[in-house]
Design an enzyme around this catalytic site. Structure first.
Site, PDB file in Angstrom:
ATOM      1  N   HIS A  42      47.096  57.829  30.866  1.00 31.54           N
ATOM      2  CA  HIS A  42      46.007  58.812  30.907  1.00 31.54           C
ATOM      3  C   HIS A  42      44.826  58.329  31.732  1.00 31.54           C
ATOM      4  O   HIS A  42      43.724  58.841  31.605  1.00 31.54           O
ATOM      5  CB  HIS A  42      45.547  59.147  29.486  1.00 31.54           C
ATOM      6  CG  HIS A  42      46.559  59.951  28.729  1.00 31.54           C
ATOM      7  ND1 HIS A  42      46.524  60.101  27.362  1.00 31.54           N
ATOM      8  CD2 HIS A  42      47.641  60.653  29.143  1.00 31.54           C
ATOM      9  CE1 HIS A  42      47.528  60.870  26.974  1.00 31.54           C
ATOM     10  NE2 HIS A  42      48.223  61.204  28.042  1.00 31.54           N
ATOM     11  N   CYS A  90      32.443  59.212  48.181  1.00 30.09           N
ATOM     12  CA  CYS A  90      33.742  58.499  48.164  1.00 30.09           C
ATOM     13  C   CYS A  90      33.693  57.383  49.211  1.00 30.09           C
ATOM     14  O   CYS A  90      33.292  57.631  50.367  1.00 30.09           O
ATOM     15  CB  CYS A  90      34.859  59.486  48.516  1.00 30.09           C
ATOM     16  SG  CYS A  90      36.422  58.666  48.951  1.00 30.09           S
ATOM     17  N   GLY A 123      49.178  53.270  16.609  1.00 31.79           N
ATOM     18  CA  GLY A 123      47.815  53.803  16.609  1.00 31.79           C
ATOM     19  C   GLY A 123      47.645  55.114  17.328  1.00 31.79           C
ATOM     20  O   GLY A 123      46.638  55.330  17.997  1.00 31.79           O
ATOM     21  N   THR A 124      48.628  56.029  17.171  1.00 37.05           N
ATOM     22  CA  THR A 124      48.446  57.347  17.782  1.00 37.05           C
ATOM     23  C   THR A 124      48.848  58.424  16.781  1.00 37.05           C
ATOM     24  O   THR A 124      49.770  58.256  15.993  1.00 37.05           O
ATOM     25  CB  THR A 124      49.232  57.485  19.101  1.00 37.05           C
ATOM     26  OG1 THR A 124      48.988  58.765  19.675  1.00 37.05           O
ATOM     27  CG2 THR A 124      50.719  57.300  18.909  1.00 37.05           C
ATOM     28  N   GLU A 135      48.278  55.594   9.133  1.00 36.78           N
ATOM     29  CA  GLU A 135      48.945  56.543   8.215  1.00 36.78           C
ATOM     30  C   GLU A 135      49.985  57.308   9.018  1.00 36.78           C
ATOM     31  O   GLU A 135      49.981  57.230  10.252  1.00 36.78           O
ATOM     32  CB  GLU A 135      47.916  57.528   7.623  1.00 36.78           C
ATOM     33  CG  GLU A 135      47.435  58.593   8.604  1.00 36.78           C
ATOM     34  CD  GLU A 135      45.970  58.477   8.959  1.00 36.78           C
ATOM     35  OE1 GLU A 135      45.203  57.989   8.133  1.00 36.78           O
ATOM     36  OE2 GLU A 135      45.615  58.854  10.087  1.00 36.78           O
TER      37      GLU A 135
END
Ligand code: BV8
Length: 225
Positions: free
Chosen positions: A103, A130, A169-170, A197
């Site tokens: 990402h 740029c 962790g997602t 969880e």
């Protein structure tokens, strides 16, 4: 042994970086559409730059935690690819080498005029030019909703050729990453979820261990070292 590990915001939570969907998470104060879509950036680039400038600035105040360090150690013992949804730099600062930021990265800048990429300055503005084409068309090198994540072919090839796919962790909310475990199962790859969880897709995993990443990830890595 070939292992592919997918990580999400939960692996950086104990380093002090907010997750996305907790009550006090990043999205609690921002509508996704306003700050993490190309449309939101086109509508209000200053707001979006401010959102990412704040998160980029926080990187100087946080450190990799025991979970990041455990994965960097694991890389010395098995054929490991880490695919992270996170845009922070904690995996590389922990020493991870074989790493894909699917990402994008807070430390990356992109010219949406010519496609040039360079190391982002601490603070980005709509007036930045740029370095390659001089157009004031710079944006954070982040994959927003509705945009294609990076290196998808390489990721799918690695997952389907792996012995084990592990998700850490997602919440399993965002696709295509949330579909990786099911893809692994279809390819006959073993699957494991390590999370605080159960995620949205717990049935996609043959095995699961729940608890804080700084505890359960080093414990899991210890079985290989
Ligand atoms: C795509 C970068 C197609 C930004 C992110 C309608 C229109 C357009 C697209 C869609 C649509 N409907 C669905 C889609 C697809 C969309 C999607 O999935 N939407 C969801 C919301 C339904 N996906 C996309 O748009 C993707 N692109 O589909 O392109 C395409 C096809 C062809 C051609 C072109 C395009 C792109 C998605 C990428 C978006 N960018 N991030 C930024 O970071 O600012 S997503 C963002 O959320 C993060 O990157 C992260 O990846 C993602 C998921 O968050 P998590 O990491 O899981 O974090 P979360 O808070 O949710 O959960 C934390 C977990 O950790 C919890 O489970 C918690 O229990 C656990 N935890 C907490 N503490 C701990 C812990 N675990 C262990 N220890 C702890 N201490």
């Amino acid at each position: 042994m070939k292992i592919v590990v997918l990580t999400g915001a939960g692996i950086s939570a104990e380093s002090g970086i907010e997750t996305f969907r907790a009550e006090t998470g990043l999205w609690a104060n921002h509508r996704v559409e306003d700050v993490a879509t190309p449309e939101g950036f086109a509508k209000d680039p200053d707001l979006v730059h401010a959102f990412y400038n704040g998160r980029r600035g926080q990187l100087a105040d946080v450190q990799p935690n025991a979970a990041h360090k455990a994965l960097a150690l694991l890389e010395k013992h098995v054929d490991l690819l880490v695919v992270t949804q996170n845009v922070d730099d904690l995996h590389e600062r922990a020493g991870q080498r074989n790493l894909i930021h699917m990402h994008g990265e807070l430390r990356g800048a992109l010219c949406h005029g010519c496609g040039h990429r360079w190391a982002a300055p601490d603070t980005m503005n709509t007036t930045d030019a740029c370095p390659a084409c001089a157009a004031a068309k710079t944006r954070p090198d982040i994959v927003w909703f509705g945009e294609m994540p990076y290196q998808m072919d390489r990721i799918f090839d690695a997952i389907t050729a792996a012995d084990l796919f592990v998700s850490i962790g997602t919440s399993g909310n965002v696709y295509p990453a949330a579909g990786f475990a099911a893809e692994a199962q279809r390819a006959g790859v073993d699957t494991l979820e390590l999370n605080l969880e159960p995620s949205n897709t717990p049935t996609d995993f043959a095995d699961a261990r729940y608890g804080p990443a700084t505890e359960i990830v080093p414990d899991w890595v210890a079985t290989f070292t």
